[in-house]
Design a protein around this motif. Structure first.
Motif, PDB file in Angstrom:
ATOM      1  N   GLY A 451       5.710  -2.701 -21.289  1.00  0.00           N
ATOM      2  CA  GLY A 451       4.582  -2.603 -20.369  1.00  0.00           C
ATOM      3  C   GLY A 451       4.529  -3.727 -19.357  1.00  0.00           C
ATOM      4  O   GLY A 451       4.096  -3.529 -18.216  1.00  0.00           O
ATOM      5  N   TYR A 452       4.974  -4.918 -19.747  1.00  0.00           N
ATOM      6  CA  TYR A 452       4.961  -6.050 -18.816  1.00  0.00           C
ATOM      7  C   TYR A 452       5.978  -5.840 -17.698  1.00  0.00           C
ATOM      8  O   TYR A 452       5.726  -6.199 -16.541  1.00  0.00           O
ATOM      9  CB  TYR A 452       5.248  -7.356 -19.564  1.00  0.00           C
ATOM     10  CG  TYR A 452       4.109  -7.763 -20.478  1.00  0.00           C
ATOM     11  CD1 TYR A 452       2.956  -8.330 -19.959  1.00  0.00           C
ATOM     12  CD2 TYR A 452       4.191  -7.574 -21.854  1.00  0.00           C
ATOM     13  CE1 TYR A 452       1.900  -8.693 -20.781  1.00  0.00           C
ATOM     14  CE2 TYR A 452       3.145  -7.931 -22.693  1.00  0.00           C
ATOM     15  CZ  TYR A 452       2.005  -8.497 -22.148  1.00  0.00           C
ATOM     16  OH  TYR A 452       0.953  -8.842 -22.962  1.00  0.00           O
ATOM     17  N   GLY A 453       7.122  -5.245 -18.038  1.00  0.00           N
ATOM     18  CA  GLY A 453       8.100  -4.932 -17.008  1.00  0.00           C
ATOM     19  C   GLY A 453       7.580  -3.890 -16.035  1.00  0.00           C
ATOM     20  O   GLY A 453       7.767  -4.009 -14.818  1.00  0.00           O
ATOM     21  N   VAL A 454       6.895  -2.870 -16.560  1.00  0.00           N
ATOM     22  CA  VAL A 454       6.294  -1.843 -15.704  1.00  0.00           C
ATOM     23  C   VAL A 454       5.237  -2.465 -14.797  1.00  0.00           C
ATOM     24  O   VAL A 454       5.170  -2.173 -13.593  1.00  0.00           O
ATOM     25  CB  VAL A 454       5.676  -0.718 -16.558  1.00  0.00           C
ATOM     26  CG1 VAL A 454       4.945   0.290 -15.666  1.00  0.00           C
ATOM     27  CG2 VAL A 454       6.753  -0.013 -17.378  1.00  0.00           C
ATOM     28  N   LEU A 455       4.419  -3.341 -15.368  1.00  0.00           N
ATOM     29  CA  LEU A 455       3.361  -3.992 -14.577  1.00  0.00           C
ATOM     30  C   LEU A 455       3.956  -4.786 -13.423  1.00  0.00           C
ATOM     31  O   LEU A 455       3.425  -4.767 -12.301  1.00  0.00           O
ATOM     32  CB  LEU A 455       2.533  -4.901 -15.488  1.00  0.00           C
ATOM     33  CG  LEU A 455       1.352  -5.635 -14.822  1.00  0.00           C
ATOM     34  CD1 LEU A 455       0.313  -4.638 -14.323  1.00  0.00           C
ATOM     35  CD2 LEU A 455       0.714  -6.630 -15.791  1.00  0.00           C
ATOM     36  N   GLN A 456       5.066  -5.491 -13.670  1.00  0.00           N
ATOM     37  CA  GLN A 456       5.698  -6.265 -12.597  1.00  0.00           C
ATOM     38  C   GLN A 456       6.172  -5.356 -11.461  1.00  0.00           C
ATOM     39  O   GLN A 456       6.038  -5.708 -10.282  1.00  0.00           O
ATOM     40  CB  GLN A 456       6.875  -7.066 -13.163  1.00  0.00           C
ATOM     41  CG  GLN A 456       6.454  -8.237 -14.034  1.00  0.00           C
ATOM     42  CD  GLN A 456       7.656  -9.009 -14.565  1.00  0.00           C
ATOM     43  OE1 GLN A 456       8.802  -8.567 -14.444  1.00  0.00           O
ATOM     44  NE2 GLN A 456       7.401 -10.159 -15.153  1.00  0.00           N
ATOM     45  N   VAL A 457       6.734  -4.192 -11.825  1.00  0.00           N
ATOM     46  CA  VAL A 457       7.179  -3.244 -10.796  1.00  0.00           C
ATOM     47  C   VAL A 457       5.987  -2.752  -9.976  1.00  0.00           C
ATOM     48  O   VAL A 457       6.049  -2.681  -8.744  1.00  0.00           O
ATOM     49  CB  VAL A 457       7.913  -2.055 -11.446  1.00  0.00           C
ATOM     50  CG1 VAL A 457       8.238  -0.988 -10.399  1.00  0.00           C
ATOM     51  CG2 VAL A 457       9.191  -2.530 -12.136  1.00  0.00           C
ATOM     52  N   LEU A 458       4.898  -2.418 -10.665  1.00  0.00           N
ATOM     53  CA  LEU A 458       3.701  -1.929  -9.966  1.00  0.00           C
ATOM     54  C   LEU A 458       3.112  -3.007  -9.054  1.00  0.00           C
ATOM     55  O   LEU A 458       2.688  -2.721  -7.926  1.00  0.00           O
ATOM     56  CB  LEU A 458       2.654  -1.481 -10.983  1.00  0.00           C
ATOM     57  CG  LEU A 458       3.060  -0.318 -11.914  1.00  0.00           C
ATOM     58  CD1 LEU A 458       1.976  -0.075 -12.955  1.00  0.00           C
ATOM     59  CD2 LEU A 458       3.325   0.949 -11.116  1.00  0.00           C
ATOM     60  N   GLN A 459       3.101  -4.254  -9.537  1.00  0.00           N
ATOM     61  CA  GLN A 459       2.536  -5.344  -8.744  1.00  0.00           C
ATOM     62  C   GLN A 459       3.397  -5.677  -7.532  1.00  0.00           C
ATOM     63  O   GLN A 459       2.899  -6.236  -6.550  1.00  0.00           O
ATOM     64  CB  GLN A 459       2.370  -6.587  -9.622  1.00  0.00           C
ATOM     65  CG  GLN A 459       1.281  -6.456 -10.689  1.00  0.00           C
ATOM     66  CD  GLN A 459       1.254  -7.640 -11.632  1.00  0.00           C
ATOM     67  OE1 GLN A 459       2.267  -8.300 -11.856  1.00  0.00           O
ATOM     68  NE2 GLN A 459       0.092  -7.918 -12.206  1.00  0.00           N
ATOM     69  N   ALA A 460       4.685  -5.340  -7.601  1.00  0.00           N
ATOM     70  CA  ALA A 460       5.586  -5.644  -6.482  1.00  0.00           C
ATOM     71  C   ALA A 460       5.489  -4.623  -5.361  1.00  0.00           C
ATOM     72  O   ALA A 460       5.993  -4.866  -4.256  1.00  0.00           O
ATOM     73  CB  ALA A 460       7.030  -5.716  -6.990  1.00  0.00           C
ATOM     74  N   ASP A 461       4.843  -3.470  -5.612  1.00  0.00           N
ATOM     75  CA  ASP A 461       4.713  -2.433  -4.585  1.00  0.00           C
ATOM     76  C   ASP A 461       3.433  -2.664  -3.783  1.00  0.00           C
ATOM     77  O   ASP A 461       2.349  -2.807  -4.350  1.00  0.00           O
ATOM     78  CB  ASP A 461       4.675  -1.049  -5.238  1.00  0.00           C
ATOM     79  CG  ASP A 461       4.693   0.062  -4.200  1.00  0.00           C
ATOM     80  OD1 ASP A 461       3.595   0.446  -3.729  1.00  0.00           O
ATOM     81  OD2 ASP A 461       5.790   0.536  -3.865  1.00  0.00           O
ATOM     82  N   LEU A 462       3.558  -2.692  -2.459  1.00  0.00           N
ATOM     83  CA  LEU A 462       2.404  -3.000  -1.606  1.00  0.00           C
ATOM     84  C   LEU A 462       1.282  -1.989  -1.749  1.00  0.00           C
ATOM     85  O   LEU A 462       0.107  -2.323  -1.630  1.00  0.00           O
ATOM     86  CB  LEU A 462       2.856  -3.076  -0.142  1.00  0.00           C
ATOM     87  CG  LEU A 462       3.771  -4.259   0.214  1.00  0.00           C
ATOM     88  CD1 LEU A 462       4.204  -4.169   1.673  1.00  0.00           C
ATOM     89  CD2 LEU A 462       3.057  -5.588  -0.052  1.00  0.00           C
ATOM     90  N   GLN A 463       1.609  -0.723  -2.019  1.00  0.00           N
ATOM     91  CA  GLN A 463       0.577   0.308  -2.113  1.00  0.00           C
ATOM     92  C   GLN A 463      -0.023   0.418  -3.515  1.00  0.00           C
ATOM     93  O   GLN A 463      -1.076   1.030  -3.687  1.00  0.00           O
ATOM     94  CB  GLN A 463       1.165   1.662  -1.698  1.00  0.00           C
ATOM     95  CG  GLN A 463       1.637   1.701  -0.239  1.00  0.00           C
ATOM     96  CD  GLN A 463       2.094   3.087   0.157  1.00  0.00           C
ATOM     97  OE1 GLN A 463       1.380   4.069  -0.022  1.00  0.00           O
ATOM     98  NE2 GLN A 463       3.303   3.179   0.716  1.00  0.00           N
TER      99      GLN A 463
END
Length: 516
Positions: A451-463
């Motif tokens: 989940g932490y890896g997924v969160l990092q991907v989501l946080q890196a997307d501007l939208q």
């Protein structure tokens, strides 16, 4: 003739004095060596013993030849500076072996020459003890780490199936299609589930305390707030057993404590008082201030406790033969309460009279009770939250099909929610990028990418970086929750899910994400 006799007596006295000095020098724990410009001119028997050396092998030799090569530069520097304080060094024996030592040298005038007298104290045993202590400390830390990892794994493994039991039972509790008998059955399932969850939490709490892993957040806690929350939670139990709850927190008082843990202790004391009191009696909570301490007392009208049993009351798993009675329990709630209160700098005790009841009390450091009004939050199940509003989109990523089904059924109670689920993290990320949800629910333990890896991907997307992400996990240890909040989760919800808290958190965060 008389003069010769006097000279002989003086010589004998000098010889005796010399023998005494040699005796003391040879038998003290330190070895003594005397050097003239770095060359050994004399050494005590103890020094020769320390260095496994004969006198003829030492006299006339450079003193540095008895110092380990790695320690020679420092020793030369200190000798050159006429250093007179103790320091640690490594010595080299005549047979090539080494030993750690405390060295102290000083320059002395003797016979018109400046000599350096040095004492050597072997500290091999001390170093061995230090190494043993260090090794024991490392082993204890390793054992604690292993215990902590075991507790975390055990907590997760126990909470995952509990999530299905507890969650689906809560859904059925609000199903109006069930008849009275079916509702009673659901009530029994929930009662058993809560009891089992309580046992799991207590056992894990005790293990965490014993391993020193309990985390406390000491702050100013207003007792009226805690007492009100306890009363709300215990009111159904008190009504079921026909007990009147009387919570007296006047005048307003505050203590220095961990609010969550203090509430846990008070719930334990109050629920015990309700369970053991006679029907149609009263359980009373009172507060009094004595100097710099605040005493909270919980009084009941139960059977009381004999003097012999009072000493055993706070022992883990000791229910004082109550395990044969109708009241359920593990016998570890009071043991946990004592250790938590003591960890907060307080004390806990009991006064009891057989046949008349007991008075359990807690004393904690007093804090400044600010005169501001205390807002007391009461949570309720928002069964029709947001009905009639614009439809909101929620994405839930979890690899457990039972969890996906449970959350789907919970959110089906909200008519304005469109839920999309993903059983793999990569699929969840693709759906998030494609649909731009208003809120994301995310499990921590996922295959491949957690989940932490997924969160990092989501946080890196501007939208997507501004979309609230709620952790929904069976990793429920305090360090897990702290890590989740620090990583950027908007909230951290632990399994088994409390449906009321779950829906309240969704309602709160999805409202924040609504376009203005």
């Amino acid at each position: 003739m008389l003069h010769r006799r006097q000279l002989e007596l003086q010589r004998q006295e000098l010889d005796a004095l010399s023998r005494r000095h040699k005796f003391f020098a040879d038998n003290v724990e330190e070895g003594v060596v005397v050097c003239d410009q770095g060359i050994i001119v004399d050494a005590s028997d103890r020094w020769l013993e320390l260095f496994h050396c004969q006198r003829e092998d030492a006299l006339g030799q450079p003193v540095m030849s008895f110092t380990a090569p790695s320690a020679v530069p420092m020793a030369l520097q200190l000798i050159g500076a006429k250093w007179a304080e103790s320091y640690e060094s490594v010595m080299l024996r005549h047979d090539g072996t080494t030993f750690p030592a405390v060295v102290r040298g000083r320059n002395l005038e003797f016979g018109g020459r400046e000599l350096r007298l040095t004492t050597i104290l072997d500290i091999s045993r001390q170093k061995e003890n230090e190494l043993a202590v260090q090794a024991a400390k490392i082993e204890a830390e390793r054992a604690n780490q292993a215990k902590s990892e075991f507790l975390s794994s055990m907590s997760h493994e126990l909470r995952t199936p509990m999530n299905a039991i507890f969650g689906f039972a809560q859904i059925l509790e609000f199903d109006k299609r069930l008849n009275e008998d079916q509702h009673d059955s659901v009530h029994e399932i929930l009662k058993a589930a809560r009891h089992l969850l309580g046992l799991i939490n207590e056992v894990l709490d005790l293990a965490k305390i014993e391993s020193g892993r309990i985390a406390l957040s000491i702050e100013t806690v207003h007792l009226a707030t805690v007492a009100d929350e306890c009363e709300q939670l215990l009111r159904p139990l008190a009504a079921e057993r026909q007990i009147t709850l009387c919570m007296q927190c006047d005048p307003p008082a505050a203590v220095r404590a961990d609010m969550v843990r203090l509430k846990q202790v008070l719930l334990n004391l109050l629920s015990n008082a309700i369970k053991y009191s006679h029907a149609q009696s009263e359980v009373r909570l009172t507060v009094e201030t004595t100097g710099a301490r605040v005493r909270i007392t919980v009084a009941d009208t139960g059977p009381g406790i004999t003097a012999d049993n009072l000493a055993k009351l706070f022992q883990p798993f000791n229910r004082l033969d109550a395990e044969h009675g109708p009241v359920e329990g593990t016998g570890i709630g009071l043991a946990i309460s004592r250790r938590m209160i003591e960890a907060m700098g307080g004390s806990i005790g009991v006064d009891s009279t057989p046949g008349q009841g007991s008075r359990f009390w807690i004393e904690l450091p007093q804090a400044d009770a600010a005169p501001a009004a205390l807002a007391i939050a009461r949570r309720s199940l928002p069964a029709d939250s947001g009905a009639g509003g614009p439809q909101r989109h929620i994405l839930y990523i979890d690899d457990n099909p039972v969890n996906l089904k449970l959350v789907t059924q919970i959110l089906s109670m909200l008519r304005d929610i469109d839920l999309v689920t993903a059983h793999e993290p990569e699929l969840g990320i693709e759906l998030a990028l494609a649909s731009k949800p208003d809120l994301i629910l995310l499990d921590i333990n996922l295959p491949g990418m957690d989940g932490y890896g997924v969160l990092q991907v989501l946080q890196a997307d501007l939208q997507l970086r501004h979309v609230p992400v709620l952790a929904v996990s069976a990793n429920a240890m305090p360090k897990d929750i702290e890590r989740g909040i620090a990583a950027g989760f908007a909230d951290y919800l632990t399994k088994p899910l409390d449906v009321g808290r779950f829906l309240a958190s969704i309602d709160r965060h999805i409202t924040k994400s609504a376009p203005q």
